[in-house]
Design a protein around this motif. Sequence first.
Motif, PDB file in Angstrom:
ATOM      1  N   GLY A  10       0.076  -9.196  -5.580  1.00 15.18           N
ATOM      2  CA  GLY A  10      -1.145  -9.980  -5.501  1.00 15.18           C
ATOM      3  C   GLY A  10      -1.432 -10.675  -6.821  1.00 15.18           C
ATOM      4  O   GLY A  10      -1.035 -10.190  -7.884  1.00 15.18           O
ATOM      5  N   ILE A  11      -2.107 -11.823  -6.735  1.00 13.67           N
ATOM      6  CA  ILE A  11      -2.486 -12.571  -7.926  1.00 13.67           C
ATOM      7  C   ILE A  11      -3.690 -11.898  -8.572  1.00 13.67           C
ATOM      8  O   ILE A  11      -4.663 -11.577  -7.893  1.00 13.67           O
ATOM      9  N   ILE A  12      -3.628 -11.671  -9.873  1.00 12.48           N
ATOM     10  CA  ILE A  12      -4.748 -11.070 -10.597  1.00 12.48           C
ATOM     11  C   ILE A  12      -5.864 -12.117 -10.705  1.00 12.48           C
ATOM     12  O   ILE A  12      -5.654 -13.186 -11.274  1.00 12.48           O
ATOM     13  N   VAL A  13      -7.037 -11.812 -10.145  1.00 10.42           N
ATOM     14  CA  VAL A  13      -8.129 -12.785 -10.154  1.00 10.42           C
ATOM     15  C   VAL A  13      -9.357 -12.304 -10.934  1.00 10.42           C
ATOM     16  O   VAL A  13     -10.302 -13.052 -11.138  1.00 10.42           O
ATOM     17  N   GLU A  14      -9.342 -11.029 -11.385  1.00  9.75           N
ATOM     18  CA  GLU A  14     -10.504 -10.500 -12.104  1.00  9.75           C
ATOM     19  C   GLU A  14     -10.066  -9.378 -13.048  1.00  9.75           C
ATOM     20  O   GLU A  14      -9.346  -8.469 -12.638  1.00  9.75           O
ATOM     21  N   THR A  15     -10.512  -9.452 -14.312  1.00  6.06           N
ATOM     22  CA  THR A  15     -10.164  -8.432 -15.315  1.00  6.06           C
ATOM     23  C   THR A  15     -11.368  -8.135 -16.217  1.00  6.06           C
ATOM     24  O   THR A  15     -12.323  -8.908 -16.254  1.00  6.06           O
ATOM     25  N   GLU A  16     -11.297  -6.999 -16.927  1.00  9.65           N
ATOM     26  CA  GLU A  16     -12.301  -6.686 -17.941  1.00  9.65           C
ATOM     27  C   GLU A  16     -11.595  -6.126 -19.168  1.00  9.65           C
ATOM     28  O   GLU A  16     -10.624  -5.388 -19.045  1.00  9.65           O
ATOM     29  N   ALA A  17     -12.119  -6.450 -20.364  1.00  4.68           N
ATOM     30  CA  ALA A  17     -11.544  -5.965 -21.618  1.00  4.68           C
ATOM     31  C   ALA A  17     -12.335  -4.754 -22.115  1.00  4.68           C
ATOM     32  O   ALA A  17     -13.563  -4.726 -22.013  1.00  4.68           O
ATOM     33  N   SER A  31      -3.390  -2.457 -24.133  1.00  5.07           N
ATOM     34  CA  SER A  31      -3.253  -3.632 -24.993  1.00  5.07           C
ATOM     35  C   SER A  31      -3.431  -3.214 -26.445  1.00  5.07           C
ATOM     36  O   SER A  31      -3.672  -2.044 -26.723  1.00  5.07           O
ATOM     37  N   ALA A  32      -3.337  -4.169 -27.348  1.00  6.79           N
ATOM     38  CA  ALA A  32      -3.467  -3.950 -28.799  1.00  6.79           C
ATOM     39  C   ALA A  32      -2.307  -3.086 -29.314  1.00  6.79           C
ATOM     40  O   ALA A  32      -1.719  -2.322 -28.566  1.00  6.79           O
ATOM     41  N   PRO A  33      -1.987  -3.217 -30.614  1.00  9.28           N
ATOM     42  CA  PRO A  33      -0.848  -2.495 -31.186  1.00  9.28           C
ATOM     43  C   PRO A  33      -0.977  -0.985 -31.019  1.00  9.28           C
ATOM     44  O   PRO A  33      -2.086  -0.468 -30.884  1.00  9.28           O
ATOM     45  N   ALA A  34       0.162  -0.277 -31.031  1.00 11.66           N
ATOM     46  CA  ALA A  34       0.154   1.179 -30.951  1.00 11.66           C
ATOM     47  C   ALA A  34      -0.762   1.731 -32.029  1.00 11.66           C
ATOM     48  O   ALA A  34      -0.783   1.241 -33.153  1.00 11.66           O
ATOM     49  N   GLY A  35      -1.591   2.732 -31.671  1.00 15.78           N
ATOM     50  CA  GLY A  35      -2.525   3.303 -32.622  1.00 15.78           C
ATOM     51  C   GLY A  35      -3.938   2.795 -32.418  1.00 15.78           C
ATOM     52  O   GLY A  35      -4.891   3.361 -32.919  1.00 15.78           O
ATOM     53  N   THR A  36      -4.089   1.711 -31.647  1.00 16.56           N
ATOM     54  CA  THR A  36      -5.402   1.158 -31.330  1.00 16.56           C
ATOM     55  C   THR A  36      -5.698   1.379 -29.850  1.00 16.56           C
ATOM     56  O   THR A  36      -4.908   0.972 -28.999  1.00 16.56           O
ATOM     57  N   GLY A  37      -6.807   2.050 -29.545  1.00 17.00           N
ATOM     58  CA  GLY A  37      -7.117   2.431 -28.172  1.00 17.00           C
ATOM     59  C   GLY A  37      -7.843   1.359 -27.386  1.00 17.00           C
ATOM     60  O   GLY A  37      -9.053   1.406 -27.238  1.00 17.00           O
ATOM     61  N   GLU A  38      -7.102   0.398 -26.845  1.00 16.63           N
ATOM     62  CA  GLU A  38      -7.713  -0.663 -26.065  1.00 16.63           C
ATOM     63  C   GLU A  38      -6.910  -0.916 -24.790  1.00 16.63           C
ATOM     64  O   GLU A  38      -5.728  -0.593 -24.719  1.00 16.63           O
ATOM     65  N   LEU A  91      -5.704 -11.239 -23.788  1.00 14.02           N
ATOM     66  CA  LEU A  91      -4.787 -10.753 -22.759  1.00 14.02           C
ATOM     67  C   LEU A  91      -5.494 -10.690 -21.408  1.00 14.02           C
ATOM     68  O   LEU A  91      -4.929 -11.071 -20.385  1.00 14.02           O
ATOM     69  N   ALA A  92      -6.757 -10.221 -21.411  1.00 11.63           N
ATOM     70  CA  ALA A  92      -7.513 -10.143 -20.165  1.00 11.63           C
ATOM     71  C   ALA A  92      -7.597 -11.523 -19.520  1.00 11.63           C
ATOM     72  O   ALA A  92      -7.447 -11.674 -18.310  1.00 11.63           O
ATOM     73  N   ARG A  93      -7.785 -12.550 -20.358  1.00 14.77           N
ATOM     74  CA  ARG A  93      -7.888 -13.915 -19.843  1.00 14.77           C
ATOM     75  C   ARG A  93      -6.518 -14.419 -19.385  1.00 14.77           C
ATOM     76  O   ARG A  93      -6.397 -15.056 -18.343  1.00 14.77           O
ATOM     77  N   TYR A 145       2.660  -8.894 -23.839  1.00 16.92           N
ATOM     78  CA  TYR A 145       1.570  -7.931 -24.006  1.00 16.92           C
ATOM     79  C   TYR A 145       1.198  -7.752 -25.482  1.00 16.92           C
ATOM     80  O   TYR A 145       0.057  -7.452 -25.816  1.00 16.92           O
ATOM     81  N   ALA A 146       2.196  -7.926 -26.356  1.00 19.95           N
ATOM     82  CA  ALA A 146       1.969  -7.713 -27.783  1.00 19.95           C
ATOM     83  C   ALA A 146       1.378  -8.945 -28.467  1.00 19.95           C
ATOM     84  O   ALA A 146       0.797  -8.853 -29.526  1.00 19.95           O
ATOM     85  N   ARG A 147       1.527 -10.110 -27.820  1.00 24.04           N
ATOM     86  CA  ARG A 147       1.145 -11.366 -28.450  1.00 24.04           C
ATOM     87  C   ARG A 147      -0.358 -11.570 -28.564  1.00 24.04           C
ATOM     88  O   ARG A 147      -0.850 -12.205 -29.491  1.00 24.04           O
ATOM     89  N   PHE A 148      -1.119 -11.036 -27.600  1.00 22.19           N
ATOM     90  CA  PHE A 148      -2.553 -11.333 -27.550  1.00 22.19           C
ATOM     91  C   PHE A 148      -3.423 -10.141 -27.936  1.00 22.19           C
ATOM     92  O   PHE A 148      -3.035  -8.995 -27.742  1.00 22.19           O
ATOM     93  N   ASP A 149      -4.629 -10.432 -28.438  1.00 22.80           N
ATOM     94  CA  ASP A 149      -5.601  -9.365 -28.605  1.00 22.80           C
ATOM     95  C   ASP A 149      -6.132  -9.044 -27.208  1.00 22.80           C
ATOM     96  O   ASP A 149      -5.869  -9.792 -26.262  1.00 22.80           O
ATOM     97  N   THR A 150      -6.882  -7.948 -27.086  1.00 25.62           N
ATOM     98  CA  THR A 150      -7.264  -7.460 -25.767  1.00 25.62           C
ATOM     99  C   THR A 150      -8.027  -8.477 -24.920  1.00 25.62           C
ATOM    100  O   THR A 150      -7.733  -8.664 -23.745  1.00 25.62           O
TER     101      THR A 150
END
Length: 198
Positions: free
Chosen positions: A35-42, A86-93, A15-17, A7-12
């Motif tokens: 269930g397999i995740i088939v749809e996401t939004e950032a 997602s995104a580091p602590a302190g960033t609201g994403e 990560l969605a992808r 979760y920490a490795r990717f930007d938002t």
Amino acid sequence: MLQKDFYARFDTRSLARELLGCVLVHETPEGTTSGIIVETEAYLCDDPACHAFNRRTTRTEVMYGEPGLAYVYQIYGMYFCFNVVSAPAGTGEAVLIRALEPLEGIALMRERRSAGANTARTFKTKELCNGPGKLVQAMGIHKSQTFHDLVKPPLYINEKVSGEVEVVVSKRIGIAEGKGHELLYRYFIKGNVNVSRP
DNA sequence: GGATAGATTTTCT
DNA sequence: GAAAATCTATCCG
């Protein structure tokens, strides 16, 4: 099971992808559903559609927490949406999980979805989790699980089962004009019948 | 098959 | 007091 570093490795948006093809699992007393995740939004911090866009408030506090936390909020009075912070602590994403391909506990999902319906009806398998409010109902996820750390039971995500997937990018659903309507922050698996809107 | 209205409550102005 | 990252039933073709 996916660990903190994932979760920490990717930007938002990455990560969605990356979450496409991974498996969301919820273990409850009634049984396990997955269930397999088939749809996401950032949702990014500089994005008018993001709940954390204006300022830090009680509701959006969790979005500023460490990546890998769960954020569940109520929408339109009666439904709930499940997000991965997602995104580091302190960033609201966060990443909104919009649809799943049912894997385990399909009978239980059908039961939960029927209980939520007004009239008696039978749901087809692809109707169980093809939308953000639907998957929360089918998985039995509750608003109180906001702040749950997704690296441990009962709610967690497993890594991809079958290699890479073919991804389609599009505009997000339900975003008004002038609120980031045109941003291409939605990702889904090409041709999957469980996607909310092809 | 597609379009539309109504449900219902938390959050912030 | 208005808006909100939605879903379902019901209408119409």
